[in-house]
Design a protein around this motif. Structure first.
Motif, short mmCIF file in Angstrom:
data_model
loop_
_atom_site.label_atom_id
_atom_site.label_comp_id
_atom_site.label_asym_id
_atom_site.label_seq_id
_atom_site.Cartn_x
_atom_site.Cartn_y
_atom_site.Cartn_z
N LEU A 168 0.84 -1.20 0.00
CA LEU A 168 0.00 0.00 0.00
C LEU A 168 0.88 1.25 0.00
N PHE A 169 1.89 1.27 0.84
CA PHE A 169 2.82 2.41 0.91
C PHE A 169 3.47 2.64 -0.45
N ASP A 170 3.95 1.57 -1.07
CA ASP A 170 4.65 1.70 -2.36
C ASP A 170 3.72 2.21 -3.45
N GLU A 171 2.53 1.61 -3.54
CA GLU A 171 1.62 1.99 -4.62
C GLU A 171 1.12 3.41 -4.45
N LEU A 172 0.80 3.79 -3.22
CA LEU A 172 0.33 5.16 -2.98
C LEU A 172 1.43 6.16 -3.30
N SER A 173 2.65 5.90 -2.82
CA SER A 173 3.75 6.84 -3.04
C SER A 173 4.06 6.98 -4.53
N ALA A 174 4.04 5.86 -5.25
CA ALA A 174 4.38 5.89 -6.68
C ALA A 174 3.29 6.57 -7.50
N SER A 175 2.07 6.62 -6.98
CA SER A 175 0.96 7.20 -7.74
C SER A 175 0.95 8.72 -7.71
N GLY A 191 7.73 13.11 -7.93
CA GLY A 191 8.36 13.41 -6.66
C GLY A 191 9.85 13.66 -6.79
N GLU A 192 10.53 12.86 -7.62
CA GLU A 192 11.97 13.03 -7.79
C GLU A 192 12.29 14.36 -8.47
N GLU A 193 11.48 14.74 -9.45
CA GLU A 193 11.71 16.04 -10.10
C GLU A 193 11.52 17.18 -9.11
N LEU A 194 10.51 17.04 -8.26
CA LEU A 194 10.25 18.09 -7.28
C LEU A 194 11.38 18.19 -6.26
N LEU A 195 11.84 17.05 -5.76
CA LEU A 195 12.92 17.06 -4.78
C LEU A 195 14.23 17.56 -5.39
N LEU A 214 5.71 17.66 0.55
CA LEU A 214 5.29 17.15 1.85
C LEU A 214 3.80 17.32 2.08
N GLU A 215 3.22 18.41 1.58
CA GLU A 215 1.78 18.60 1.75
C GLU A 215 0.97 17.59 0.95
N ARG A 216 1.54 17.10 -0.15
CA ARG A 216 0.87 16.03 -0.90
C ARG A 216 0.78 14.79 -0.03
N HIS A 217 1.82 14.51 0.74
CA HIS A 217 1.78 13.38 1.67
C HIS A 217 0.80 13.66 2.81
N ALA A 218 0.76 14.91 3.25
CA ALA A 218 -0.16 15.26 4.33
C ALA A 218 -1.61 15.02 3.93
N GLU A 219 -1.92 15.19 2.64
CA GLU A 219 -3.29 14.93 2.16
C GLU A 219 -3.70 13.49 2.40
N ARG A 498 7.03 18.82 9.18
CA ARG A 498 6.45 17.92 10.17
C ARG A 498 6.01 16.59 9.53
N TRP A 499 5.88 16.60 8.20
CA TRP A 499 5.52 15.38 7.46
C TRP A 499 6.75 14.71 6.85
N GLY A 500 7.94 15.14 7.24
CA GLY A 500 9.15 14.62 6.61
C GLY A 500 9.38 13.13 6.81
N TRP A 501 8.75 12.54 7.80
CA TRP A 501 8.90 11.11 8.08
C TRP A 501 8.10 10.24 7.12
N SER A 502 7.08 10.81 6.50
CA SER A 502 6.05 10.00 5.85
C SER A 502 6.48 9.34 4.56
N TYR A 503 7.54 9.83 3.92
CA TYR A 503 7.92 9.29 2.61
C TYR A 503 9.17 8.42 2.66
#
Length: 589
Positions: A168-175, A191-195, A214-219, A498-503
């Protein structure tokens, strides 16, 4: 190079995901595992040493056969997790792998519980020499093993437990795709282009890029909260069942490093946080800022950060390895010549970078997300080092093929040092030398100090989860507290951090892996210093270190290259090298 040349050629493994060759292999495993179980289940203790060794060799052959299709499925999924065929194959392999693990786990348990006399007799066979480290490694887990039926239940529930949450983590992150304005145009980014925009010369762009990411992850905070809480809960319950004292203990046992040694490594690192803070203040001065924010940590210090085409980057990396050893250059060059590298970022592709070593019989592969920055150039050198390590360790059998975690980063970090020194020796422009030194210092900070921050956070997450569900606010508090110990008053964390842990996928895929980066970076600083002192005399020992794979404990492996990691001041020596680099930079500034 064409776009096709920049994707990997998995046909070296199988012609296609629907090929008869792949189907034949996958369809054969149930019968092979069942036959192995029929021959040896509850019979190992009654066999003589030669028969047990033959069983170990048969088990090894099974592992080789299974690695190829399972890794193939992972490569396809990593390249495009949105493709239904890839998703279905990855899920099939996950379920099949779980089933096979259940059938075969008895073998480890029976080897583990051989009586001392039988185990010693097995290890004393001359033909057992290539397997002794594997056998003794299993033996260390004897106090924490359960009965065979209980072990099978744990393996079975992983399929719908930790494995499902990992998927679930992999598929959500890659999407994820990210929308942000850049140069007057609003467009979508991976994500890689943004970082990669954290290397942009504009402070505003850097801030917006990290915030958007990070706010995309917060969503999706509810999902990430569920993944992290359940992974920690599952691990905590299993540790309790097995009788481990701490969440990190099984990782340390597997790494063959005592808990006290890991704690010492992290304590020495934390005692040197002031070096990082000195650098961050120097970076602020270079950028003309009173204090940098964490989104500015990788900001370019030159007026225009140099961009590298992939062809340039590939040639420089291959050249840096070839200058050290022409054979190393040939091995690294083959990854590109044989299209065993997937280069560019895209939606659906896994983020970050990795090297996959499959077996002593199959070629390794590299995944990149190349965007042209100096950091991306270093990443190619890093992953090429992993690939080199996998090729050289193919001298070992499958059970000793993979280096233990503390040494898994050795060749990769050493490769980065080779590249950096080659670039510094060629470069005469002080501004470019300044950029190169900053990149190397930031890399050392990221792979020592930051990895200790991640390990401390992970430990606290697991320990606090034992007392109850952690809210995202509490997870963020732990995250920021550990980061602020590193930052001190030299860096300001932006609100979205504050969301830096999530990815961070290591928390999900490789529990407590992160301190291995610290271990490897400090080991490599010592290795590289020895190379500069000894010259060509250093090279045979270093090659033996890489060729040894996982055949020896970490301390014995390091000794092959003349390094004693048990020396009391060993870890501090690495930070002394970092201090010298910062002083070298300070002189230029």
């Amino acid at each position: 190079m064409s776009q096709t040349d920049l994707t990997w050629n998995t046909a070296l493994l199988y012609p296609a995901p629907d090929s008869p060759e792949l189907e034949s292999d996958l369809a054969s495993f149930d019968a092979l595992a069942a036959a192995f179980r029929e021959r040896y289940f509850e019979k190992i203790a009654d066999q003589d040493s030669a028969a047990i060794l033959a069983a170990v060799q048969e088990y090894e052959a099974l592992q080789v056969r299974m690695a190829k299709p399972f890794c193939y499925a992972h490569l396809l999924f990593a390249a495009d997790s949105a493709d239904e065929t890839n998703r279905a194959l990855a899920q099939r392999c996950s379920e099949l792998g779980s089933s096979l693990s259940q059938q075969l786990l008895f073998f480890d348990l029976e080897l583990m519980h051989l009586d001392d006399r039988g185990f010693e007799s097995l290890c004393n066979l001359p033909e057992s020499v290539p397997y002794v480290h594997f056998l003794t490694g299993i033996r260390k887990f004897r106090p924490y093993s359960l009965k065979e039926n209980e072990e099978r239940l744990l393996t079975r529930k992983d399929l719908t437990g930790v494995n499902a949450f990992t998927k679930l983590f992999d598929e959500l992150s890659a999407s994820f795709s990210y929308r942000m304005e850049l140069d007057g145009e609003e467009r979508d980014f991976t994500g890689e282009e943004l970082l990669s925009l954290l290397h942009h010369p504009s402070a505003d762009v850097r801030f917006r890029a990290q915030t958007t990411f990070l706010e995309r992850h917060a969503e999706h905070g509810i999902v990430f909260n569920a993944v992290f809480n359940n992974m920690a809960l599952d691990h905590g319950q299993e540790m309790e069942l097995r009788g481990y004292a701490t969440p990190i203990q099984p990782t340390n046992i597997g790494n063959e490093i005592p808990d006290e040694a890991v704690e010492h490594l992290m304590s020495v690192t934390e005692a040197n946080y002031g070096l990082a803070q000195d650098y961050f203040r120097l970076k602020a001065k270079m950028l003309g800022m009173d204090k940098i924010r964490n989104c500015d940590m990788y900001a370019p210090v030159a007026e225009a950060e140099k961009q590298y085409s992939f062809d340039e980057a590939r040639d420089m990396v291959v050249s840096s390895y070839a200058q050290y050893d022409p054979d190393f250059g040939r091995i690294v060059g083959a990854f590109f010549d044989e299209r065993r590298v997937d280069v560019l970022p895209r939606t659906g592709k896994s983020g970050g970078a990795f090297a996959m070593g499959i077996s002593p019989q199959s070629p390794p592969y590299l995944l990149l997300n190349y965007t042209g920055t100096l950091r991306d150039l270093a990443t190619i050198a890093h992953e090429a080092g992993h690939g080199l390590h996998f090729v050289l360790s193919q001298k070992q059998n499958m059970l000793n093929y993979h280096a233990p975690l503390p040494l898994a980063e050795t060749a990769s970090v050493f490769g980065e040092m080779l590249l950096t020194r080659m670039l510094l020796e060629k470069e005469t422009d002080p501004a470019v030398r300044k950029s190169l030194l900053c990149a190397k210092i930031e890399d050392i900070i990221a792979t020592t100090f930051r990895q200790t921050v991640l390990t401390r956070f992970e430990l606290r997450l697991h320990n606090e989860r034992q007392a109850g569900l952690l809210s995202n606010d509490r997870i963020a508090e732990i995250w920021l507290e550990e980061n602020n110990r590193l930052f001190g008053d030299s860096v300001e964390a932006i609100p979205a951090y504050r969301w830096g842990w999530s990815y961070i996928s290591h928390f999900i895929h490789s529990r407590f892996y992160c301190y291995s980066y610290t271990f490897a970076e400090l080991l490599v600083l010592a290795l590289f210093q020895k190379y500069r002192e000894d010259g060509d005399g250093f090279k045979p020992g270093y090659r033996r270190l890489l060729e040894s794979g996982g055949a020896l404990p970490p301390a014995d492996t390091a000794r092959l290259a003349g390094i004693d990691i048990t020396a009391g001041d060993f870890w501090q020596k690495g930070y002394d090298v970092l201090k010298d680099l910062i002083e070298e930079l300070r002189e230029i500034v």
